[in-house]
Design a protein around this motif. Structure first.
Motif, PDB file in Angstrom:
ATOM      1  N   TRP A  74      -0.036  -5.118   2.027  1.00 61.14           N
ATOM      2  CA  TRP A  74       0.294  -4.969   0.599  1.00 61.14           C
ATOM      3  C   TRP A  74      -0.968  -4.562  -0.145  1.00 61.14           C
ATOM      4  N   PHE A  75      -0.981  -3.327  -0.703  1.00 65.11           N
ATOM      5  CA  PHE A  75      -2.206  -2.846  -1.336  1.00 65.11           C
ATOM      6  C   PHE A  75      -1.904  -2.215  -2.694  1.00 65.11           C
ATOM      7  N   GLN A  76      -2.953  -1.852  -3.397  1.00 67.91           N
ATOM      8  CA  GLN A  76      -2.837  -1.395  -4.790  1.00 67.91           C
ATOM      9  C   GLN A  76      -3.513  -0.042  -4.974  1.00 67.91           C
ATOM     10  N   PRO A  77      -2.818   1.055  -4.586  1.00 68.94           N
ATOM     11  CA  PRO A  77      -3.399   2.390  -4.760  1.00 68.94           C
ATOM     12  C   PRO A  77      -3.517   2.734  -6.250  1.00 68.94           C
ATOM     13  N   MET A  78      -4.139   3.873  -6.534  1.00 69.91           N
ATOM     14  CA  MET A  78      -4.377   4.249  -7.934  1.00 69.91           C
ATOM     15  C   MET A  78      -3.147   4.894  -8.568  1.00 69.91           C
ATOM     16  N   THR A  79      -2.031   4.171  -8.454  1.00 71.95           N
ATOM     17  CA  THR A  79      -0.763   4.640  -9.026  1.00 71.95           C
ATOM     18  C   THR A  79      -0.271   3.722 -10.137  1.00 71.95           C
ATOM     19  N   GLY A  80      -0.949   2.580 -10.317  1.00 72.66           N
ATOM     20  CA  GLY A  80      -0.524   1.618 -11.322  1.00 72.66           C
ATOM     21  C   GLY A  80       0.450   0.583 -10.798  1.00 72.66           C
ATOM     22  N   ILE A  81       0.921   0.763  -9.553  1.00 71.81           N
ATOM     23  CA  ILE A  81       1.843  -0.206  -8.936  1.00 71.81           C
ATOM     24  C   ILE A  81       1.348  -0.516  -7.523  1.00 71.81           C
ATOM     25  N   THR A  82       2.018  -1.433  -6.851  1.00 73.55           N
ATOM     26  CA  THR A  82       1.620  -1.785  -5.486  1.00 73.55           C
ATOM     27  C   THR A  82       2.315  -0.882  -4.473  1.00 73.55           C
ATOM     28  N   TRP A 134      -7.625  -6.367   5.658  1.00 73.08           N
ATOM     29  CA  TRP A 134      -7.160  -7.665   5.182  1.00 73.08           C
ATOM     30  C   TRP A 134      -8.181  -8.302   4.248  1.00 73.08           C
ATOM     31  N   ASP A 135      -7.719  -8.686   3.056  1.00 73.63           N
ATOM     32  CA  ASP A 135      -8.526  -9.476   2.130  1.00 73.63           C
ATOM     33  C   ASP A 135      -8.154 -10.939   2.350  1.00 73.63           C
ATOM     34  N   CYS A 136      -8.907 -11.594   3.233  1.00 72.84           N
ATOM     35  CA  CYS A 136      -8.526 -12.958   3.626  1.00 72.84           C
ATOM     36  C   CYS A 136      -8.783 -13.980   2.519  1.00 72.84           C
ATOM     37  N   THR A 137      -9.457 -13.565   1.434  1.00 73.88           N
ATOM     38  CA  THR A 137      -9.674 -14.494   0.319  1.00 73.88           C
ATOM     39  C   THR A 137      -8.431 -14.639  -0.553  1.00 73.88           C
ATOM     40  N   SER A 138      -7.464 -13.723  -0.387  1.00 72.40           N
ATOM     41  CA  SER A 138      -6.199 -13.801  -1.122  1.00 72.40           C
ATOM     42  C   SER A 138      -5.089 -14.133  -0.128  1.00 72.40           C
ATOM     43  N   PRO A 139      -4.388 -15.247  -0.304  1.00 76.09           N
ATOM     44  CA  PRO A 139      -3.452 -15.701   0.733  1.00 76.09           C
ATOM     45  C   PRO A 139      -2.244 -14.790   0.913  1.00 76.09           C
ATOM     46  N   ALA A 140      -1.787 -14.686   2.165  1.00 81.24           N
ATOM     47  CA  ALA A 140      -0.569 -13.935   2.479  1.00 81.24           C
ATOM     48  C   ALA A 140       0.640 -14.687   1.934  1.00 81.24           C
ATOM     49  N   PHE A 141       1.742 -13.966   1.749  1.00 77.49           N
ATOM     50  CA  PHE A 141       2.950 -14.579   1.189  1.00 77.49           C
ATOM     51  C   PHE A 141       4.185 -13.864   1.720  1.00 77.49           C
ATOM     52  N   VAL A 142       5.324 -14.521   1.600  1.00 78.58           N
ATOM     53  CA  VAL A 142       6.602 -13.933   2.014  1.00 78.58           C
ATOM     54  C   VAL A 142       7.387 -13.544   0.774  1.00 78.58           C
ATOM     55  N   ASP A 144      10.916 -11.013  -0.177  1.00 78.61           N
ATOM     56  CA  ASP A 144      12.010 -10.144   0.286  1.00 78.61           C
ATOM     57  C   ASP A 144      12.033 -10.036   1.809  1.00 78.61           C
ATOM     58  N   ASP A 145      11.945 -11.170   2.489  1.00 82.38           N
ATOM     59  CA  ASP A 145      12.003 -11.235   3.955  1.00 82.38           C
ATOM     60  C   ASP A 145      10.887 -10.448   4.638  1.00 82.38           C
ATOM     61  N   THR A 146       9.762 -10.307   3.958  1.00 80.76           N
ATOM     62  CA  THR A 146       8.614  -9.579   4.516  1.00 80.76           C
ATOM     63  C   THR A 146       7.345 -10.382   4.312  1.00 80.76           C
ATOM     64  N   LEU A 147       6.537 -10.483   5.369  1.00 80.25           N
ATOM     65  CA  LEU A 147       5.219 -11.107   5.266  1.00 80.25           C
ATOM     66  C   LEU A 147       4.273 -10.097   4.628  1.00 80.25           C
ATOM     67  N   CYS A 148       3.796 -10.398   3.432  1.00 77.17           N
ATOM     68  CA  CYS A 148       2.913  -9.493   2.695  1.00 77.17           C
ATOM     69  C   CYS A 148       1.464  -9.952   2.850  1.00 77.17           C
ATOM     70  N   ILE A 149       0.628  -9.054   3.345  1.00 73.33           N
ATOM     71  CA  ILE A 149      -0.778  -9.365   3.590  1.00 73.33           C
ATOM     72  C   ILE A 149      -1.627  -8.581   2.595  1.00 73.33           C
ATOM     73  N   PRO A 150      -2.242  -9.245   1.609  1.00 74.83           N
ATOM     74  CA  PRO A 150      -3.066  -8.525   0.634  1.00 74.83           C
ATOM     75  C   PRO A 150      -4.225  -7.792   1.320  1.00 74.83           C
ATOM     76  N   THR A 151      -4.389  -6.514   0.997  1.00 76.00           N
ATOM     77  CA  THR A 151      -5.407  -5.709   1.664  1.00 76.00           C
ATOM     78  C   THR A 151      -6.127  -4.797   0.679  1.00 76.00           C
ATOM     79  N   ALA A 152      -7.320  -4.366   1.091  1.00 77.86           N
ATOM     80  CA  ALA A 152      -8.038  -3.297   0.403  1.00 77.86           C
ATOM     81  C   ALA A 152      -7.657  -1.979   1.079  1.00 77.86           C
ATOM     82  N   PHE A 153      -7.798  -0.862   0.365  1.00 77.98           N
ATOM     83  CA  PHE A 153      -7.365   0.446   0.854  1.00 77.98           C
ATOM     84  C   PHE A 153      -8.513   1.435   0.654  1.00 77.98           C
TER      85      PHE A 153
END
Length: 304
Positions: A74-82, A134-142, A144-153
């Motif tokens: 799960w990342f945040q490109p320069m589109t204003g959304i995830t 993986w940005d391990c300082t931000s916790p993963a979460f579930v 919509d039935d998906t494991l979301c892993i916060p990441t840098a891009f």
């Protein structure tokens, strides 16, 4: 009759229930693995692949118990959304069956197609390589039935292709300089300085029938015609006024979903403009707060 004890018990039960947070890690991970991961989170040390393998296995088992079938960086490109690319946990066994797998390598790094994301002209469009880390300082979460892993891009050469990478770099730069100042003042114990932020959300709730009559709202998401309110007539009676039932029900739904994701949604009230409202969280570590802010906007839109 209102039962405060039941309400408190339910709130404690649901808060952070969909987050792979510190308490879950303590419960799911071997002690040595937990200590190694905490050292990475707190001191910025490199995470060994052997540790990542154990974390990935525990994270997968926990997510499957929550109903997850897929994982995504799960990342945040320069589109204003995830952005997210979902991969199932399944892997073929060769006899027509599948097993559920999630490796440390898949946890740490991903390689989505980056050619269609804004890049600031840093590379040609045919160079589609983009990497998530993986940005391990931000916790993963579930969600919509998906494991979301916060990441840098970022790109192959390390150029930031998102909004998280510059944020993490700026946090590190501030920490480094703040520690240097503390050393000059005689503090020899502090190893890291952490910044915090609490981004509030102000939003408008408009009845669907009225919204459908406004082409400017439909096409642009904002008001393009109509007169501004005369100065001094900004509906002071609406500001902090009684929240209407429909709006209150919406706020309750959003609060509950945010609490499940460990988001400290704290304050809600009417704002000064007609149909304007506010949600404010308790401040937390900067990169976690920005992730929470993105989730707040996503969930807010999803429950309208």
């Amino acid at each position: 009759m209102f039962d405060g004890g039941t309400a408190m018990s339910r709130l404690n039960e649901i808060f952070g229930s969909n987050v792979f947070n510190d308490s879950v890690m303590k419960e799911c991970l071997p002690k040595a693995t937990y200590k190694a991961l905490k050292k990475t989170i707190e001191e910025g040390k490199e995470l060994e692949l052997s540790v990542a393998e154990v974390v990935a296995s525990a994270m997968k088992d926990w997510a499957i118990e929550k109903g997850a079938t897929h994982f995504t960086h799960w990342f945040q490109p320069m589109t204003g959304i995830t952005a997210e690319k979902h991969d199932a946990f399944i892997n073929p066994t060769g006899n027509g069956e599948v097993i559920l797998e999630f490796s440390g390598k898949e946890l740490i790094k991903g390689e989505p197609d980056a050619s269609s994301f804004p890049s600031g002209g840093l590379r040609a469009t045919f160079e589609a390589r983009g990497y998530t880390a993986w940005d391990c300082t931000s916790p993963a979460f579930v969600k919509d039935d998906t494991l979301c892993i916060p990441t840098a891009f970022c790109s192959y050469n390390g150029e930031a292709l998102d909004k998280k990478t510059p944020l993490l770099r700026s946090m590190e730069a501030i920490s480094k300089q703040a520690v240097r100042v503390l050393r000059a003042l005689g503090n020899t114990n502090t190893k890291r300085v952490i910044t915090t932020v609490g981004p509030e959300q102000e939003y408008f709730l408009i009845d669907k029938k009225l919204y459908d009559q406004r082409k400017d709202l439909i096409l642009t998401g904002r008001t393009l015609f109509g007169a501004k309110a005369p100065k001094g007539q900004e509906l002071e009676d609406h500001y902090f006024g009684t929240i209407k039932e429909r709006v209150s029900n919406y706020m309750k739904e959003v609060d509950e979903e945010l609490w499940k994701l460990g988001i400290y949604a704290k304050t809600k009230h009417n704002e000064v403009a007609p149909a304007q409202h506010e949600l404010a969280p308790v401040f937390t570590t900067t990169n976690i707060a920005t992730d929470h802010n993105q989730l707040t906007m996503e969930i807010g839109r999803a429950h309208v």
